[in-house]
Enzyme design. Structure first.
Site, short mmCIF file in Angstrom:
data_model
loop_
_atom_site.label_atom_id
_atom_site.label_comp_id
_atom_site.label_asym_id
_atom_site.label_seq_id
_atom_site.Cartn_x
_atom_site.Cartn_y
_atom_site.Cartn_z
N HIS A 60 20.94 -39.42 -35.29
CA HIS A 60 22.38 -39.41 -35.04
C HIS A 60 22.99 -38.01 -34.89
O HIS A 60 24.13 -37.89 -34.46
CB HIS A 60 23.13 -40.17 -36.13
CG HIS A 60 23.30 -39.39 -37.42
ND1 HIS A 60 22.28 -39.27 -38.32
CD2 HIS A 60 24.35 -38.71 -37.92
CE1 HIS A 60 22.70 -38.53 -39.34
NE2 HIS A 60 23.95 -38.17 -39.13
C1 UD1 Z 1 29.02 -37.66 -39.73
C2 UD1 Z 1 28.78 -36.34 -40.44
C3 UD1 Z 1 27.32 -36.24 -40.83
C4 UD1 Z 1 26.84 -37.43 -41.64
C5 UD1 Z 1 27.21 -38.71 -40.91
C6 UD1 Z 1 26.93 -39.85 -41.87
C7 UD1 Z 1 30.23 -34.52 -39.66
C8 UD1 Z 1 30.25 -33.23 -38.91
N1 UD1 Z 1 29.07 -35.20 -39.60
O1 UD1 Z 1 28.24 -37.63 -38.54
O2 UD1 Z 1 27.14 -35.08 -41.64
O3 UD1 Z 1 25.44 -37.36 -41.79
O4 UD1 Z 1 28.60 -38.72 -40.57
O5 UD1 Z 1 26.62 -41.01 -41.19
O6 UD1 Z 1 31.19 -34.86 -40.30
N2 UD1 Z 1 31.43 -43.56 -34.05
C9 UD1 Z 1 31.73 -44.89 -33.81
N3 UD1 Z 1 32.13 -45.65 -34.88
C10 UD1 Z 1 32.24 -45.17 -36.14
C11 UD1 Z 1 31.95 -43.82 -36.36
C12 UD1 Z 1 31.53 -43.02 -35.32
O7 UD1 Z 1 31.64 -45.38 -32.69
O8 UD1 Z 1 32.60 -45.94 -37.06
C13 UD1 Z 1 30.97 -42.72 -32.91
C14 UD1 Z 1 32.09 -42.02 -32.21
O9 UD1 Z 1 31.76 -41.91 -30.85
C15 UD1 Z 1 32.06 -40.63 -32.83
C16 UD1 Z 1 30.57 -40.44 -33.05
O10 UD1 Z 1 30.09 -41.73 -33.41
O11 UD1 Z 1 32.62 -39.67 -32.02
C17 UD1 Z 1 30.23 -39.44 -34.12
O12 UD1 Z 1 30.88 -39.77 -35.35
P1 UD1 Z 1 31.31 -38.61 -36.38
O13 UD1 Z 1 31.95 -39.20 -37.56
O14 UD1 Z 1 32.06 -37.57 -35.63
O15 UD1 Z 1 29.95 -37.92 -36.78
P2 UD1 Z 1 28.58 -38.55 -37.30
O16 UD1 Z 1 27.53 -38.24 -36.30
O17 UD1 Z 1 28.75 -39.97 -37.71
#
Ligand code: UD1
Length: 361
Positions: free
Chosen positions: A205
């Site tokens: 991820h």
């Molecule tokens: C975040 C944390 C990471 C942690 C992970 C736990 C940061 C920089 N990173 O990463 O340290 O290991 O969470 O799982 O804070 N998205 C969805 N639905 C959701 C959540 C996310 O579709 O419920 C998609 C969106 O396109 C979003 C992308 O996933 O932009 C990334 O999500 P984000 O929360 O920005 O970072 P993670 O990769 O989940």
């Protein structure tokens, strides 16, 4: 009685709050105000964890959702400040290294509210990873720093941080022990259609692995190659970002021999770890949980904050190169002595609550 605000937002924080929050409620240690930033919002990225880990429902939801890292951090900062002005807590508790964590710590510090950081002192050599930036900033803003290991405390000392540093251990180990009786390895792997000892659990991820088309392609090719060379099934629960990128980059064809599933909850992920041959992951939490389950992990990163496991020869770092991925997975299938007691004795939550209410332990 003290009032303390706990801030969570992402999957990796729910599992830590589950331990500390349960301990606070069991001991009625303080008025526990739980705030969810909304960084993770899909049901299987958020609600499911609250249900299965029997967590208190959040008292406040900031609803920030997805966005660029800067936007996400700024949004939590502004909304959390307003909430702190309203709640006026005695301290703020933050977990891990996400954008939610850094924004929460900064808002609290600016309002002169003491910050307590669970999982302090994690460091890696690569300094430009978003989580590493968050870790350094949060630790320098915190008054109480709870470390999982002596190495983490030494990392802090190297940056001149010694006040307020303690080593209660890893709350995720507490959770592993507490939830162990609820793991259902046989039922879970049957539901996912894999056989004992002949599958690998893979999770990807991190942005550096998912957001560049050629890197993502090489990783999928490496998993495919590992499947063909070892005969093991590769079960790949996909973070929504990874699923989006695979579609966007037209890589669906590369996943033909992999078993893709939606993101899965804590109990399923840990149940699958019990019967798998090995794990391949870029998740900070899962590389440690594999160790708790007695399984080796191939860590798809150039470096990791969980160096203890790599230095002990248990986990193996791996660059995004198809041949190296397949080779490293083969190495991870070899027996090697499991290092003991790296992250405490499973009572970290209890120690953290003691330390926050001022009982020295
Ligand atoms: C975040 C944390 C990471 C942690 C992970 C736990 C940061 C920089 N990173 O990463 O340290 O290991 O969470 O799982 O804070 N998205 C969805 N639905 C959701 C959540 C996310 O579709 O419920 C998609 C969106 O396109 C979003 C992308 O996933 O932009 C990334 O999500 P984000 O929360 O920005 O970072 P993670 O990769 O989940």
């Amino acid at each position: 009685m003290k009032k303390i605000v706990s801030l969570v937002g992402a999957r990796s924080q729910f599992v830590k709050e589950a331990v500390v929050g349960a301990e606070v409620r069991r001991r009625n240690a303080w008025r526990h105000v739980l705030v969810h930033s909304g960084q993770h919002y899909d049901a299987n990225m958020s609600d499911l964890f609250f249900t299965e880990l029997e967590m208190k429902q959040p008292d406040h939801f900031l609803g920030i959702g997805s966005g660029s890292y800067v936007h996400q951090t700024a949004d939590v900062l502004v909304k959390f400040e307003a909430l702190l002005l309203q709640e006026k807590p005695d301290a703020v508790l933050v977990y891990g290294d996400t954008n939610t964590t850094v924004a929460g710590a900064l808002a609290a510090a600016k309002l002169k509210i003491p910050v307590a950081h669970v999982e302090a002192g994690i460091r890696q050599q690569l300094k430009d990873m978003p989580e590493e930036i968050n870790r350094v900033l949060v630790d320098h803003l915190s008054a109480q720093l709870f470390c999982c290991s002596d190495l983490a405390a030494r990392n802090l000392a190297n940056e001149g941080i010694t006040n307020g540093v303690t080593v209660p251990g890893d709350v995720m180990y507490d959770l592993y022990i507490k939830m162990h009786r609820r793991f259902t390895p046989e039922e879970t792997r049957t539901r996912f259609g894999v056989e004992k000892d002949v599958y690998i659990v893979a999770t990807i991820h991190r942005d550096f692995n998912t957001d560049d088309p050629s890197t993502l392609q090489v990783i999928l090719d490496g998993l495919d190659r590992a499947h063909r060379e070892t005969g093991l099934d590769i079960l790949l629960p996909l973070h929504p970002r990874s699923r989006k990128r695979i579609a966007e980059f037209g890589l669906d064809g590369r996943t033909r021999n992999l078993r893709l599933v939606d993101p899965i909850c804590y109990l399923d992920l840990l149940s699958l770890a019990q019967h798998c041959a090995a794990v391949i992951t870029d998740s900070g939490g899962y590389q440690k949980e594999a160790y708790y389950a007695g399984k080796r992990a191939v860590v798809l990163m150039l470096d990791t904050g969980w160096r203890e496991l790599v230095e002990a020869g248990w986990n193996l770092l791996c660059t995004p190169d198809a041949e190296q991925i397949a080779q490293t997975i083969t190495t991870a299938l070899e027996d090697t002595p499991r290092p003991e007691n790296l992250f405490g004795d499973g009572s970290a939550g209890n120690h953290i609550v003691d330390l926050i209410i001022g009982i020295s332990s």
